[in-house]
Design an enzyme around this catalytic site. Sequence first.
Site, PDB file in Angstrom:
ATOM      1  N   LYS A 184      23.358  87.832  44.273  1.00 51.30           N
ATOM      2  CA  LYS A 184      24.267  88.771  43.833  1.00 51.30           C
ATOM      3  C   LYS A 184      23.717  90.133  44.108  1.00 51.30           C
ATOM      4  O   LYS A 184      22.542  90.492  43.876  1.00 51.30           O
ATOM      5  CB  LYS A 184      24.289  88.846  42.324  1.00 51.30           C
ATOM      6  N   THR A 185      24.873  90.847  44.685  1.00 53.39           N
ATOM      7  CA  THR A 185      24.295  92.104  45.295  1.00 53.39           C
ATOM      8  C   THR A 185      25.538  93.332  45.087  1.00 53.39           C
ATOM      9  O   THR A 185      26.352  93.043  44.496  1.00 53.39           O
ATOM     10  CB  THR A 185      23.835  91.870  46.872  1.00 53.39           C
TER      11      THR A 185
END
Length: 271
Positions: free
Chosen positions: A183-184
């Site tokens: 997740k970014t």
Amino acid sequence: MQWGLESRLAQIIKPDTNRTVMLAIDHGYFQGPTTGLEEPGKTVEALLPYCDALSPTKGILQYCIDPRTAPPIILRVSGGNSMARREELDDEILTCTAEEAVRLNAVGVSVSIYVGTEHQRQTIQNLARMADEAHKYGLVVLGISAVGTSLDELRQPGKEEELARYLALASRIAAEHGADISKTYYVPGHFDKVVGGCPVPIVLAGGKKVPEREALQFTSNAIRDGASGVDMGRNIFQSEAPAAMIQAVRSIVHEGKSPDEAYALYEELGG
Ligand code: R5P
């Protein structure tokens, strides 16, 4: 991939579109009663029908979410920090075991890594150890590139390439240490490099609340550049019309709607 892990992954990333809309409500673990999440149970009630998976902590899950109607859960299992000591935000520990996540019927667990900070090693170790344990049970592991307040500094115009290099580094490191999903954050113009350097699906965190049209635009850009969906929080639950917003996000992620079409849907549903 073992059967259990593949089955759980398919509950998160929908096989028909190969994408996901996850709702992040784990902010309170270090921010306390975050705006919009003062009463998490009430906030999420109207949103649950539209999320493929929910990302809470174990506390919020047990006290605020009905076990009979909960969607697939990705349990936040790192923490131990607080906004009261911002300078120590990267000093995270594991706050829950994989066994407990199984008892809570989670399909996955999430761990933050703070690449480039004083405690990067400790947080990467948190992820690696949790991945080893979680994979014994076939739990999906979500690695989160935590950037905290430095995201604002890196989001200055002209710093996009630097931010992309950083997010590519952190996302790749998450995958290399056992994350099944990374997740970014979105970075304009260079997000394809973040996705291209990461061997596991990337999902997008939204970051601070911005106008709905803007959030739908960067969501669409991220999907175009290869993201597998979102794990979005504030830009949904802090929206003027959260249920309309999550449906607008879904229309981009799962139906390939344009930002204009999604915004029109948001306005129509949100009144
Ligand atoms: C940090 O608290 C968590 O990783 C959040 O789940 C993540 O930042 C996604 O939430 P938002 O879209 O509000 O950034």
